[in-house]
Design a protein around this motif. Sequence first.
Motif, PDB file in Angstrom:
ATOM      1  N   ASN A  93      14.971 -18.058  -6.540  1.00  0.00           N
ATOM      2  CA  ASN A  93      15.828 -18.949  -5.764  1.00  0.00           C
ATOM      3  C   ASN A  93      15.122 -19.527  -4.546  1.00  0.00           C
ATOM      4  O   ASN A  93      15.702 -19.658  -3.472  1.00  0.00           O
ATOM      5  N   GLY A  94      13.873 -19.849  -4.712  1.00  0.00           N
ATOM      6  CA  GLY A  94      13.134 -20.479  -3.622  1.00  0.00           C
ATOM      7  C   GLY A  94      12.695 -19.534  -2.521  1.00  0.00           C
ATOM      8  O   GLY A  94      12.112 -19.955  -1.531  1.00  0.00           O
ATOM      9  N   LYS A  95      12.961 -18.230  -2.674  1.00  0.00           N
ATOM     10  CA  LYS A  95      12.577 -17.259  -1.655  1.00  0.00           C
ATOM     11  C   LYS A  95      11.154 -16.782  -1.891  1.00  0.00           C
ATOM     12  O   LYS A  95      10.615 -16.899  -2.980  1.00  0.00           O
ATOM     13  N   SER A  96      10.563 -16.237  -0.843  1.00  0.00           N
ATOM     14  CA  SER A  96       9.213 -15.698  -0.966  1.00  0.00           C
ATOM     15  C   SER A  96       9.225 -14.475  -1.883  1.00  0.00           C
ATOM     16  O   SER A  96      10.256 -13.805  -2.017  1.00  0.00           O
ATOM     17  N   PRO A  97       8.086 -14.175  -2.504  1.00  0.00           N
ATOM     18  CA  PRO A  97       8.021 -13.001  -3.390  1.00  0.00           C
ATOM     19  C   PRO A  97       8.262 -11.702  -2.629  1.00  0.00           C
ATOM     20  O   PRO A  97       8.182 -11.656  -1.404  1.00  0.00           O
ATOM     21  N   ASP A  98       8.547 -10.658  -3.373  1.00  0.00           N
ATOM     22  CA  ASP A  98       8.714  -9.335  -2.766  1.00  0.00           C
ATOM     23  C   ASP A  98       7.401  -8.904  -2.115  1.00  0.00           C
ATOM     24  O   ASP A  98       6.316  -9.359  -2.508  1.00  0.00           O
ATOM     25  N   PRO A  99       7.473  -8.022  -1.139  1.00  0.00           N
ATOM     26  CA  PRO A  99       6.243  -7.552  -0.487  1.00  0.00           C
ATOM     27  C   PRO A  99       5.319  -6.827  -1.459  1.00  0.00           C
ATOM     28  O   PRO A  99       5.774  -6.198  -2.419  1.00  0.00           O
ATOM     29  N   LEU A 100       4.025  -6.914  -1.195  1.00  0.00           N
ATOM     30  CA  LEU A 100       3.051  -6.223  -2.036  1.00  0.00           C
ATOM     31  C   LEU A 100       2.984  -4.731  -1.717  1.00  0.00           C
ATOM     32  O   LEU A 100       2.617  -3.923  -2.565  1.00  0.00           O
ATOM     33  N   LYS A 101       3.327  -4.389  -0.486  1.00  0.00           N
ATOM     34  CA  LYS A 101       3.233  -2.998  -0.057  1.00  0.00           C
ATOM     35  C   LYS A 101       4.244  -2.755   1.063  1.00  0.00           C
ATOM     36  O   LYS A 101       4.447  -3.618   1.911  1.00  0.00           O
ATOM     37  N   VAL A 102       4.883  -1.584   1.042  1.00  0.00           N
ATOM     38  CA  VAL A 102       5.870  -1.231   2.065  1.00  0.00           C
ATOM     39  C   VAL A 102       5.575   0.173   2.586  1.00  0.00           C
ATOM     40  O   VAL A 102       5.282   1.086   1.801  1.00  0.00           O
ATOM     41  N   TRP A 103       5.648   0.329   3.906  1.00  0.00           N
ATOM     42  CA  TRP A 103       5.479   1.642   4.534  1.00  0.00           C
ATOM     43  C   TRP A 103       6.728   1.957   5.344  1.00  0.00           C
ATOM     44  O   TRP A 103       7.279   1.086   6.018  1.00  0.00           O
ATOM     45  N   GLU A 104       7.157   3.203   5.319  1.00  0.00           N
ATOM     46  CA  GLU A 104       8.255   3.675   6.156  1.00  0.00           C
ATOM     47  C   GLU A 104       7.724   4.824   6.993  1.00  0.00           C
ATOM     48  O   GLU A 104       7.316   5.866   6.454  1.00  0.00           O
ATOM     49  N   CYS A 105       7.711   4.618   8.301  1.00  0.00           N
ATOM     50  CA  CYS A 105       7.059   5.570   9.200  1.00  0.00           C
ATOM     51  C   CYS A 105       7.984   5.950  10.353  1.00  0.00           C
ATOM     52  O   CYS A 105       8.889   5.202  10.711  1.00  0.00           O
ATOM     53  N   ARG A 106       7.712   7.102  10.942  1.00  0.00           N
ATOM     54  CA  ARG A 106       8.549   7.576  12.050  1.00  0.00           C
ATOM     55  C   ARG A 106       7.982   7.195  13.405  1.00  0.00           C
ATOM     56  O   ARG A 106       8.719   7.140  14.392  1.00  0.00           O
ATOM     57  N   THR A 107       6.678   6.943  13.472  1.00  0.00           N
ATOM     58  CA  THR A 107       6.063   6.581  14.746  1.00  0.00           C
ATOM     59  C   THR A 107       5.063   5.452  14.542  1.00  0.00           C
ATOM     60  O   THR A 107       4.633   5.171  13.414  1.00  0.00           O
ATOM     61  N   ALA A 108       4.672   4.846  15.649  1.00  0.00           N
ATOM     62  CA  ALA A 108       3.675   3.779  15.594  1.00  0.00           C
ATOM     63  C   ALA A 108       2.325   4.322  15.151  1.00  0.00           C
ATOM     64  O   ALA A 108       1.594   3.673  14.396  1.00  0.00           O
ATOM     65  N   LYS A 109       2.003   5.517  15.588  1.00  0.00           N
ATOM     66  CA  LYS A 109       0.721   6.119  15.195  1.00  0.00           C
ATOM     67  C   LYS A 109       0.672   6.357  13.695  1.00  0.00           C
ATOM     68  O   LYS A 109      -0.339   6.076  13.038  1.00  0.00           O
ATOM     69  N   GLU A 110       1.771   6.871  13.145  1.00  0.00           N
ATOM     70  CA  GLU A 110       1.814   7.096  11.699  1.00  0.00           C
ATOM     71  C   GLU A 110       1.645   5.777  10.949  1.00  0.00           C
ATOM     72  O   GLU A 110       0.921   5.699   9.949  1.00  0.00           O
ATOM     73  N   ALA A 111       2.287   4.717  11.449  1.00  0.00           N
ATOM     74  CA  ALA A 111       2.204   3.410  10.790  1.00  0.00           C
ATOM     75  C   ALA A 111       0.783   2.858  10.813  1.00  0.00           C
ATOM     76  O   ALA A 111       0.264   2.401   9.785  1.00  0.00           O
ATOM     77  N   THR A 112       0.148   2.888  11.969  1.00  0.00           N
ATOM     78  CA  THR A 112      -1.203   2.331  12.065  1.00  0.00           C
ATOM     79  C   THR A 112      -2.211   3.154  11.276  1.00  0.00           C
ATOM     80  O   THR A 112      -3.151   2.608  10.696  1.00  0.00           O
ATOM     81  N   MET A 113      -2.016   4.465  11.206  1.00  0.00           N
ATOM     82  CA  MET A 113      -2.931   5.296  10.415  1.00  0.00           C
ATOM     83  C   MET A 113      -2.784   4.986   8.925  1.00  0.00           C
ATOM     84  O   MET A 113      -3.781   4.841   8.206  1.00  0.00           O
ATOM     85  N   LYS A 114      -1.525   4.886   8.456  1.00  0.00           N
ATOM     86  CA  LYS A 114      -1.308   4.620   7.035  1.00  0.00           C
ATOM     87  C   LYS A 114      -1.845   3.242   6.628  1.00  0.00           C
ATOM     88  O   LYS A 114      -2.389   3.081   5.539  1.00  0.00           O
ATOM     89  N   ILE A 115      -1.670   2.266   7.528  1.00  0.00           N
ATOM     90  CA  ILE A 115      -2.055   0.891   7.178  1.00  0.00           C
ATOM     91  C   ILE A 115      -3.529   0.627   7.443  1.00  0.00           C
ATOM     92  O   ILE A 115      -4.262   0.139   6.571  1.00  0.00           O
ATOM     93  N   LEU A 116      -3.985   0.936   8.643  1.00  0.00           N
ATOM     94  CA  LEU A 116      -5.346   0.561   9.043  1.00  0.00           C
ATOM     95  C   LEU A 116      -6.411   1.553   8.583  1.00  0.00           C
ATOM     96  O   LEU A 116      -7.567   1.172   8.416  1.00  0.00           O
ATOM     97  N   GLU A 117      -6.028   2.824   8.385  1.00  0.00           N
ATOM     98  CA  GLU A 117      -7.015   3.837   8.009  1.00  0.00           C
ATOM     99  C   GLU A 117      -6.931   4.236   6.534  1.00  0.00           C
ATOM    100  O   GLU A 117      -7.955   4.397   5.868  1.00  0.00           O
ATOM    101  N   ASP A 118      -5.702   4.405   6.033  1.00  0.00           N
ATOM    102  CA  ASP A 118      -5.544   4.927   4.672  1.00  0.00           C
ATOM    103  C   ASP A 118      -5.453   3.843   3.609  1.00  0.00           C
ATOM    104  O   ASP A 118      -5.768   4.098   2.447  1.00  0.00           O
TER     105      ASP A 118
END
Length: 202
Positions: free
Chosen positions: A141-166
Motif C-alpha cells: 500500500n505504498g508504505k516502506s518495506p518492513d525493517p531488515l533488523k530489529v533490536w529491543e534493549c533495556r539501556t542505551a549501552k545494550e543497544a549500542t553494543m548489539k548494533i555497533l559491536e555485535d
Amino acid sequence: NLTEPWNCTFVFVTNELGSGTHGPSQATRKFVDAQGWLNQYVAKRAQVVIHMVCGCANVIKEEKDSRRAGGLDVPTPQQKREATMLDHYLSKRSVAMDKKGYFLVKVDREKLVIRVSFHSCIVNDKGEFFDLDGNRLSCCNGKSPDPLKVWECRTAKEATMKILEDWEPAKDLLSVGHAGYLGREVQKAEDALYNGWKFQQD
C-alpha cells in the motif's frame, strides 16, 4: 494538553496587567480578568518568568541552582538553556544520510524497552527497495518495506553494543557520524523510558 506531546521549549509573550487604571468598559474588564488568569496559570507552570520593563528583564521566577551529591558544580539554569538552544541549532544542520539505510528509535511503553529498527534505503531507478544482499523488498500500500533488523534493549549501552559491536554489517553500513547520532538517540530514549518523558527522535 496541547503542549505536552511536544519535546520543545514554549515561550509565551503576554500583556502586562495591573499597573494601569481599570478598564472603562465591561468588555475590557472581562479581557483583563481572562488575561490575568492565563498569566497566572502559565507562570505557575513555567520554569522561568520574566517581566520586561523598558527593554530590561526583571526575573520574577527562575529555576534554582543545584549541586549534585558530593557538592560538585553543575551548570546554572542559564547555561542549561544556552546548551538547549545550541542543540536546537545543531539539529537544523544539513546531514548526509548513509546511502544504504537508516535507523528508527522508539520507546515501547508496553514492553518497557528501547526499540531500534534498521531500514534499507537502497532504491533503484524504478523506486524498488532492496536489502543489503540485493534482494528486492516488497512494499504494501505504498508504505516502506518492513525493517531488515530489529533490536529491543533495556539501556542505551545494550543497544549500542548489539548494533555497533555485535551486528556484523554495521562496520560497512555506518559512518562515524551516523554511529554518533545513533548513540545520542538511544541515550535520549533510555532517559525517556526511565523518567516517563515523551521521546521524539531527532
